[in-house]
Design an enzyme around this catalytic site. Structure first.
Site, PDB file in Angstrom:
ATOM      1  N   ASP A 155      68.996  44.321 -25.302  1.00  0.00           N
ATOM      2  CA  ASP A 155      69.415  45.241 -24.238  1.00  0.00           C
ATOM      3  C   ASP A 155      70.238  44.514 -23.165  1.00  0.00           C
ATOM      4  O   ASP A 155      70.464  43.299 -23.237  1.00  0.00           O
ATOM      5  CB  ASP A 155      68.139  45.879 -23.643  1.00  0.00           C
ATOM      6  CG  ASP A 155      68.363  47.310 -23.193  1.00  0.00           C
ATOM      7  OD1 ASP A 155      69.513  47.708 -22.992  1.00  0.00           O
ATOM      8  OD2 ASP A 155      67.343  48.024 -23.029  1.00  0.00           O
ATOM      9  N   ASP A 212      72.274  56.163 -22.957  1.00  0.00           N
ATOM     10  CA  ASP A 212      71.006  56.500 -23.619  1.00  0.00           C
ATOM     11  C   ASP A 212      70.990  57.961 -24.054  1.00  0.00           C
ATOM     12  O   ASP A 212      71.317  58.859 -23.277  1.00  0.00           O
ATOM     13  CB  ASP A 212      69.832  56.281 -22.658  1.00  0.00           C
ATOM     14  CG  ASP A 212      69.463  54.824 -22.562  1.00  0.00           C
ATOM     15  OD1 ASP A 212      70.275  53.969 -22.996  1.00  0.00           O
ATOM     16  OD2 ASP A 212      68.365  54.524 -22.058  1.00  0.00           O
TER      17      ASP A 212
HETATM   18  C1  GAL Z   1      67.839  51.048 -22.334  1.00  0.00           C
HETATM   19  C2  GAL Z   1      68.209  51.265 -23.795  1.00  0.00           C
HETATM   20  C3  GAL Z   1      67.179  52.173 -24.419  1.00  0.00           C
HETATM   21  C4  GAL Z   1      65.815  51.535 -24.317  1.00  0.00           C
HETATM   22  C5  GAL Z   1      65.502  51.198 -22.861  1.00  0.00           C
HETATM   23  C6  GAL Z   1      64.235  50.374 -22.729  1.00  0.00           C
HETATM   24  O1  GAL Z   1      68.742  50.195 -21.747  1.00  0.00           O
HETATM   25  O2  GAL Z   1      69.477  51.821 -23.867  1.00  0.00           O
HETATM   26  O3  GAL Z   1      67.519  52.445 -25.771  1.00  0.00           O
HETATM   27  O4  GAL Z   1      65.790  50.373 -25.108  1.00  0.00           O
HETATM   28  O5  GAL Z   1      66.550  50.456 -22.274  1.00  0.00           O
HETATM   29  O6  GAL Z   1      63.955  50.038 -21.415  1.00  0.00           O
END
Ligand code: GAL
Length: 456
Positions: A155, A212
């Protein structure tokens, strides 16, 4: 899909389609993710509320529900699995959530014939506030390898602006390679540094292209729209990731919307990562996720991502070449509203829009119903598409013989949907369709409901 299965398929394709060897070569030299990864990820339903029992039950269910059989074999933990680093700087699993430890969890997952996925962050902290891997890349990569990890989602939270994205993601790529364990590396920079433009291909196996995803129709459409124009950058070993599947998450999508989401993600060759709670998924959602012939488009050995090839306002047609001279098609009806003023509409694809010679006789197979339509088509095909549905078809030229017609097959396989498209041409059929919508029950249809009057 298991790596060995992908290799067998790939090997078969190379044998059968030797003239197209270039098309199936991996972007990556390591032979991983030759087709998009399929599996399950904890984030969409559970956020950080994950634990050993949930993950083990999910592993069991992937087998019991027949999902592993159709290819969902990577079981991945997202944010929230770890605790703080030890005094030695080691990442460990949360003791309260994973009392048996991460290695034992990996062993359990492997004992089921599944692969073990884990999550970290290219900044100092994960998005949910647990330790990130920046500055600890080598030690963390070794830790993941010692857990038996096969897949890492990486991430992009909390990184300082002057710590360049490419440096941060490359550091982990190098560290993973040093472990000597084959680990699929899935970048999640949300597309901020246009990862499709090349840098991500050299270091990873997929890259998130979007914000997301959320379990609602607007979010599905937003991520779909952010994917247009990106097909040309994907291929075996390196895929555009439009984010995880929302099918069965919170029962917030209609059945048609779930079908559209799944057919489109499959055709775009996005990784297919289930986000639902498998303990109480509905049969309808399960059937969508297990639709074998839709999955086959995603896992097709030619490895060419689908692209928008025709659009007229809310009516869209997406297409991809499939190995052996065929085409995968998804017709999307994204009309707004949900009243009976927006009923089923017809959409027509012409062979010229999908790289088939006009006059070429072809079978059309309905991939949701898994049936061949009773007659052939030779220059266009018209489908009826319900509101917010993604009708999916495979068009296959008749009587192509792999040996005799290998040049023609190579030519057809060489078509790329992004060349010269999207097309905004107005079809005669579109005009005919308006009056048809007013008296839809009166026009002659075949036994499957396809219009006889406008299909050639
Ligand atoms: C976001 C990511 C999500 C999930 C989340 C967890 O940045 O895009 O898919 O992994 O973090 O905190």
């Amino acid at each position: 899909m298991h790596r060995c299965e992908a290799c067998i398929l790939l090997g078969t394709a190379i044998l059968l389609l030797s003239t197209q060897f270039k098309c199936v070569q991996s972007l990556n030299e390591d032979g991983l993710a030759v087709t998009p990864v399929m599996g399950w990820n904890s984030w969409n339903t559970f956020g950080t509320y994950i634990d050993e029992e949930l993950i083990k039950t999910t592993a069991d269910l992937l087998l019991e529900l027949g999902l592993a059989d159709v290819g969902y074999t990577t079981l991945s933990l997202d944010d929230g699995w770890s605790s703080n680093r030890t005094e030695d700087g080691l990442l460990i699993g949360s003791k309260s959530k994973f009392p048996s430890g991460m290695k034992a969890l990996g062993d359990y997952i492997h004992s089921k014939g599944l692969k073990f996925g884990i999550y970290s962050d290219a900044g100092p902290m994960t998005c949910a506030g647990w330790p990130g891997s920046r500055g600890y890349e080598e030690i963390d990569a070794q830790t993941f390898a010692s857990f038996g990890v096969d897949y890492l989602k990486y991430d992009n939270c909390f990184a300082p602006a002057d710590d360049w994205v490419i440096d941060r993601y490359t550091a982990m790529s190098r560290a993973l390679k040093k472990t000597d364990r084959p680990i699929v590396y899935s970048l999640c920079d949300w597309g901020v540094l246009d990862p499709w433009l090349g840098w991500a291909k050299n270091i990873s196996h997929s890259w998130r292209t979007t914000q997301d995803i959320a379990p609602n129709w607007d979010s599905i459409l937003a991520n779909l729209d952010s994917s247009i124009g990106l097909a040309q950058f994907a291929g075996p070993g390196g895929w555009n990731d439009a984010d995880m599947l929302e099918i069965g998450v919170g029962n917030s999508l209609t059945h048609n919307q779930e079908r559209a989401h799944f057919a489109l993600w499959s055709l775009l060759k996005s990784p297919l990562l289930i986000g639902a709670d498998l303990r109480n998924i509905t049969t309808d959602s399960l059937n969508v996720l297990k639709a074998k012939e839709i999955i086959a488009m995603n896992q097709d050995v030619l490895g060419v991502a689908g692209e928008l090839v025709w659009k007229q306002g809310p009516k869209e047609i997406y297409a991809a070449p499939l190995a052996g001279g065929s085409r995968g098609l998804v017709f999307l009806n994204r009309h707004c509203g949900g009243t009976n003023q927006y009923p089923t509409i017809n959409m027509t694809v012409h062979w010229s829009e999908i790289g088939l010679p006009d006059g070429m006789e072809a079978w059309v197979r309905d991939l949701w119903r898994q049936i061949d339509l009773p007659r052939t088509y030779n220059s266009s095909f018209t489908a009826s598409v319900e509101l917010h549905d993604g009708a999916a078809f495979k068009v296959t030229p008749v009587s192509l013989d792999l040996k005799r017609d290998h040049k023609m097959i190579a030519l057809l396989d060489g078509w790329r949907p992004w060349k010269g498209n999207p097309s905004f041409v107005v079809h005669n059929e579109d005009l005919a369709e308006l009056s048809e919508r007013n008296m839809s029950m009166e026009l002659p249809r075949d036994e499957y409901g396809y219009l006889l009057s406008v299909s050639k």
